[in-house]
Design a protein around this motif. Structure first.
Motif, PDB file in Angstrom:
ATOM      1  N   PHE A  27       0.828  -1.205   0.000  1.00 34.50           N
ATOM      2  CA  PHE A  27       0.000   0.000   0.000  1.00 34.50           C
ATOM      3  C   PHE A  27       0.866   1.260   0.000  1.00 34.50           C
ATOM      4  CE2 PHE A  27      -2.653  -3.344   1.805  1.00 34.50           C
ATOM      5  CZ  PHE A  27      -3.790  -3.229   1.015  1.00 34.50           C
ATOM      6  N   ALA A  54       1.907   1.668  -3.477  1.00 35.02           N
ATOM      7  CA  ALA A  54       0.817   2.221  -4.277  1.00 35.02           C
ATOM      8  C   ALA A  54       0.722   3.735  -4.098  1.00 35.02           C
ATOM      9  CB  ALA A  54      -0.510   1.560  -3.901  1.00 35.02           C
ATOM     10  N   SER A  90      -3.560  -1.353  -5.533  1.00 34.66           N
ATOM     11  CA  SER A  90      -3.183  -1.924  -4.233  1.00 34.66           C
ATOM     12  C   SER A  90      -3.232  -3.440  -4.265  1.00 34.66           C
ATOM     13  CB  SER A  90      -4.116  -1.390  -3.135  1.00 34.66           C
ATOM     14  OG  SER A  90      -4.033   0.017  -3.040  1.00 34.66           O
ATOM     15  N   TYR A  98      -0.223  -4.775  -6.204  1.00 31.86           N
ATOM     16  CA  TYR A  98       1.036  -4.725  -5.463  1.00 31.86           C
ATOM     17  C   TYR A  98       1.085  -5.809  -4.395  1.00 31.86           C
ATOM     18  CZ  TYR A  98       3.025  -0.519  -7.534  1.00 31.86           C
ATOM     19  OH  TYR A  98       3.600   0.374  -8.397  1.00 31.86           O
ATOM     20  N   LEU A 100      -5.312   7.358  -0.306  1.00 32.86           N
ATOM     21  CA  LEU A 100      -4.557   6.203   0.179  1.00 32.86           C
ATOM     22  C   LEU A 100      -3.567   6.605   1.272  1.00 32.86           C
ATOM     23  CD1 LEU A 100      -4.399   3.207  -0.231  1.00 32.86           C
ATOM     24  CD2 LEU A 100      -2.684   3.542  -2.015  1.00 32.86           C
ATOM     25  N   GLU A 147      -0.930  -2.557   6.770  1.00 28.94           N
ATOM     26  CA  GLU A 147       0.201  -1.766   6.278  1.00 28.94           C
ATOM     27  C   GLU A 147       0.866  -1.058   7.440  1.00 28.94           C
ATOM     28  OE1 GLU A 147       2.845  -1.242   4.721  1.00 28.94           O
ATOM     29  OE2 GLU A 147       1.919  -0.900   2.753  1.00 28.94           O
TER      30      GLU A 147
END
Length: 375
Positions: free
Chosen positions: A48, A51, A103, A106, A223, A247
């Protein structure tokens, strides 16, 4: 017709930056470093946060757009019209799709190889075609339906190659299967993004760089804010770092401090996505849509070749077959077979001209890379 140096430069820039985008993300995933405090060395698994960096790269396209506008205004005869007024919130729904799809991809890149990641993204053709029929009322020609079927066959072959390859040194078989399925699932979201863009955005005649940059702004802001609750959400085996949360951004920054090469990989990811979007749009405008599709396919070959050279994955012959089938599906869906058919003696020249013009117009309206877009 021979290409100019400028056109060759654009083609090379698109091929290089598109490949760097995937390779830099995978390079970051391959690092291990200690985290905050006395936590032991562990792999860098922060999809994340990566991203967020990707959206920062897209956001920078907005600066590139305004630089182009300023340069154009200094000319004696400006070629760009004044930016049209529009509601920026039109970009919010596709930006949310871009954020979610990116996301997920990834996360999947942590579980599978870079070449499979790049190849399986070709599944976007299937879902884009079906959604455009359902929601845009578009009628697909027989070659496009055939392209969708061929792409499905290619995905099966690539998935089979992943299952038969040796994963003991890198990823477990269960992780590879999960990663491949996540990539395909993400393409559904990317396809929704493309349909939304065509339905609500492109009819407003927004410059592609401005569209990419505005979506990047929304994705970056939203994000970045979501990283705070993600720090506290347990994720089990999907979580990276010792805390096993969705995350752990603090852990990521501590790892970057202890292994500076991770920062270099992230910087490569951020800058490459910005240049890739610019180069892709420019190739479509200055050369042709067909050239852009061919370069995008060559990008997959380059990613695979570099991954093999660096020892990130083992060679498997089925991957070549899968790639060739996916390439054929992409060619059929995008009409790349028409110039070849037009050279046959019984074909009329006018048909070739019409096919080329229709193909260029179609891609100018809707083609662009969503993550590394890219889709």
């Amino acid at each position: 017709m021979a290409w100019s140096r400028y056109q060759l430069g654009l083609a090379g820039l698109m091929l290089l930056t598109g490949s760097i985008n995937t390779l830099a993300a995978k390079w970051a995933d391959n690092f291990s470093a200690g985290g905050c405090g006395e936590t032991p060395e562990h792999s860098f698994q922060h999809p994340f946060l990566q991203a967020v960096g990707m959206f920062l790269g897209e956001f920078s396209c907005l600066a590139a757009f305004y630089l182009l506008v300023c340069r154009d205004r200094r000319r004696a005869e400006p070629s760009m019209g004044p930016p049209q007024p529009f509601n920026p919130l039109l970009f919010l729904p596709p930006a949310l799709c871009d954020m979610t799809g990116t996301s997920i991809m990834y996360v999947a890149l942590n579980m599978t190889s870079a070449s499979s990641f790049q190849m399986l993204r070709g599944a976007v053709i299937i879902f884009t075609g079906l959604l455009s029929v359902a929601f845009l009322g578009r009628k697909l020609v027989p070659s496009q339906w055939l392209g969708i079927l061929v792409t499905m066959a290619g995905l099966v072959v690539v998935g089979l190659a992943d299952m038969l390859s040796s994963h003991a040194e890198t990823h477990k078989l269960s992780e590879v299967i999960t990663g491949d399925l996540l990539i395909i699932m993400a393409q559904v979201i990317v396809a929704i993004q493309m349909v939304l863009e065509e339905k609500f955005i492109y009819k407003h005649d927004v410059h592609p760089l401005r569209a990419v940059g505005t979506e990047g702004f929304f994705g970056f802001v939203i994000l970045s804010l979501l990283l705070v609750p993600m720090y506290y959400i347990p994720a089990g085996s999907l979580g990276g770092g010792p805390r096993r949360v969705l995350e752990d951004a603090l852990d990521a920054f501590c790892q970057i401090g202890r292994q500076p090469l991770i920062a270099l990989a992230l910087l490569g990811n951020i800058s490459s996505i910005a240049f890739f979007n610019f180069a892709g749009i420019s190739v479509t405008k200055e050369i042709s849509a067909t050239t852009r599709m061919v370069l995008d396919s060559l990008r997959t070959v380059l990613v695979w070749a570099v991954s093999l050279a660096l020892g990130w994955e083992a060679f498997h012959g089925l991957e070549i077959l899968g790639f060739l089938i996916l390439l054929a599906g992409t060619a059929l869906y995008n009409g790349l077979h028409r110039p070849l058919l037009a050279r046959l003696p019984w074909r009329q020249p006018s048909a070739a001209a019409l096919g080329s013009e229709a193909e260029r117009e179609n891609l100018l309206r809707g083609e662009r890379a969503a993550i590394n877009g890219d889709s």
